[in-house]
Design an enzyme around this catalytic site. Structure first.
Site, PDB file in Angstrom:
ATOM      1  N   GLU A   1      55.769  19.234   9.805  1.00 10.90           N
ATOM      2  CA  GLU A   1      54.374  19.599   9.531  1.00 10.90           C
ATOM      3  C   GLU A   1      53.845  20.648  10.493  1.00 10.90           C
ATOM      4  O   GLU A   1      54.332  20.789  11.615  1.00 10.90           O
ATOM      5  CB  GLU A   1      53.454  18.369   9.504  1.00 10.90           C
TER       6      GLU A   1
ATOM      7  N   TYR B   1      46.056  22.256   7.128  1.00  9.80           N
ATOM      8  CA  TYR B   1      47.157  21.328   7.362  1.00  9.80           C
ATOM      9  C   TYR B   1      48.247  21.600   6.322  1.00  9.80           C
ATOM     10  O   TYR B   1      47.948  21.815   5.146  1.00  9.80           O
ATOM     11  CB  TYR B   1      46.680  19.864   7.225  1.00  9.80           C
TER      12      TYR B   1
END
Ligand code: GDP
Ligand code: MN
Length: 379
Positions: free
Chosen positions: A190, A101
């Site tokens: 993101e 992530y």
């Protein structure tokens, strides 16, 4: 304003982040054609503004163009968390070993733009954040100097990357994502998952960019990407009317002029035991039409059991607002009780106009909140 995955992907690609190619389609036929052009295994992904599409069944791997078409038949038109899927992204399916992530956010607590990374990326990232927050490494970019190279490398080391080439590639991707965040005036950028492939190289499989609405005027090319189809009706109408509206979970609708006064109004509603149904700022100098639009937006929320007006007339004229309320009520008949505290410029005339309506007057903010809370309980 949120961007779709395929739009965010194009922005990432322009900054040199490795992404998966492919095309967007609205029909199963087109999905098959794109899958044929890609050749081999593909992934069909619902393009809706919600996370967790994978878990909701909005993402499917398909071995053949026929399978891709079948998957598209199932996914197109599907409802994911209240949104209908109208578009899918068809991309080459990537084989990978691990999911990372990587995100850039504004951290109000530390007043900095923070990069977050976790070796445990993928669809369980929220669960990781909740149960194992230490698995998420955070680095604050310098407010003047930006993200420095050593910080990007530290982030890589922090999530356990050791191979020099991989650390370098991760640092490049982190720097590029930070640059995107800054250049687009984003509030969130993101990549999840950023995958590690068998040869050790990294690739972005899914990305999300949320833009700061207040900065959109600086980015007409991004504004042009807006997809209103997924925007809730009330929010679209508010945006078009120039009203700041945020829906909340309570039952007392609030119409206020000025952001600070709107927040104070919500505080006082809560102080008297009520729950605001929304934040709504009609702005300075709002006229009849805007008031009417605002009232319609508030009443479109089925949870609203009372409406409270708190208008402080400075540039805004109280009589104009009162006329707007009366005009709106004539067009949107409702049995929802309404409480009005209107003070300031032309308030005598405003009160005279409202005296002929069914509105309950209040002299102070406290009185208005008390009456609104009582009205919501009994209506
Ligand atoms: P989200 O659920 O909305 O975040 O959608 P993602 O695009 O992140 O996809 C969710 C999951 O689907 C990923 O974590 C992967 O496990 C899987 N996935 C997505 N794209 C691919 C791909 O190209 N190949 C493989 N093998 N899995 C994929
Ligand atoms: Mn994802």
């Amino acid at each position: 304003m949120k961007l779709h995955e395929y739009q965010a992907r194009d922005i990432l690609a322009r900054q040199g982040i490795p992404v998966t190619g492919g095309g967007v389609a609205t029909t199963p036929d087109d999905v098959r054609r794109i899958a044929e052009a890609i050749g081999g295994r593909v992934v069909v992904k619902a393009q809706v503004f919600v996370g967790g599409r994978g878990k909701a069944g909005g993402i499917a791997l398909a071995d053949t163009p026929a399978d891709a078409e079948a998957a598209a038949r199932r996914i197109l038109g599907m409802n994911i968390k209240g949104l209908t899927v109208e578009k899918v992204l068809v991309a080459e399916a990537i084989t990978y070993e691990r999911e990372i992530y990587l995100g850039v956010v504004m951290d109000r607590a530390t007043r900095a733009i923070v990069l977050m990374a976790s070796a445990e990326g993928g669809v369980e990232i929220e669960e990781v954040a909740r149960t194992n927050p230490d698995a998420i490494v955070k680095i604050a970019a310098h407010p003047m100097l930006g993200l420095l190279d050593f910080q990007a490398r530290d982030l890589a080391f922090g999530i356990g990357l050791r191979d020099a080439r991989q650390v370098r590639q991760f640092a490049q991707i982190a720097s590029a994502l930070y640059r995107i965040y800054m250049e687009t005036d984003a509030t969130l950028a993101e990549i999840n998952p950023l995958v590690v492939k068998a040869d050790g190289s990294l690739q972005a499989l899914d990305s999300k960019i949320v833009l700061d609405d207040s900065a959109l005027f600086r980015h007409p090319e991004l504004e042009a990407l807006r997809d209103s189809s997924d925007e809730p009706e009330a929010e679209r109408r508010a945006r078009e009317a120039g009203i700041t509206y945020i829906k909340l979970d309570g039952d007392i609708g609030c119409m206020v002029n000025g952001a600070g006064l709107a927040m104070a109004t919500m505080d006082v509603v809560k102080l008297y035991g009520g729950e605001p149904a929304n934040f709504l700022d009609i702005g300075g100098g709002a006229g009849k039409e805007k008031v009417k639009a605002a009232l319609q937006i508030i009443l479109s929320d089925p949870n609203v059991r009372a409406v409270m007006f708190n208008i402080f007339g400075g540039i805004t004229r109280v009589d104009e607002v009162a006329r707007g309320i009366v005009a709106a009520l004539a067009e949107v008949p409702t049995s929802v009780p309404m409480i009005a505290r209107l003070v300031g410029t032309n308030e005598v005339e405003g009160r005279r106009i409202l005296a002929e309506s069914t509105l309950i007057p209040a002299a102070t903010l406290a009185e208005a909140a008390e009456k609104a809370v009582a009205a919501a309980r009994t209506s």
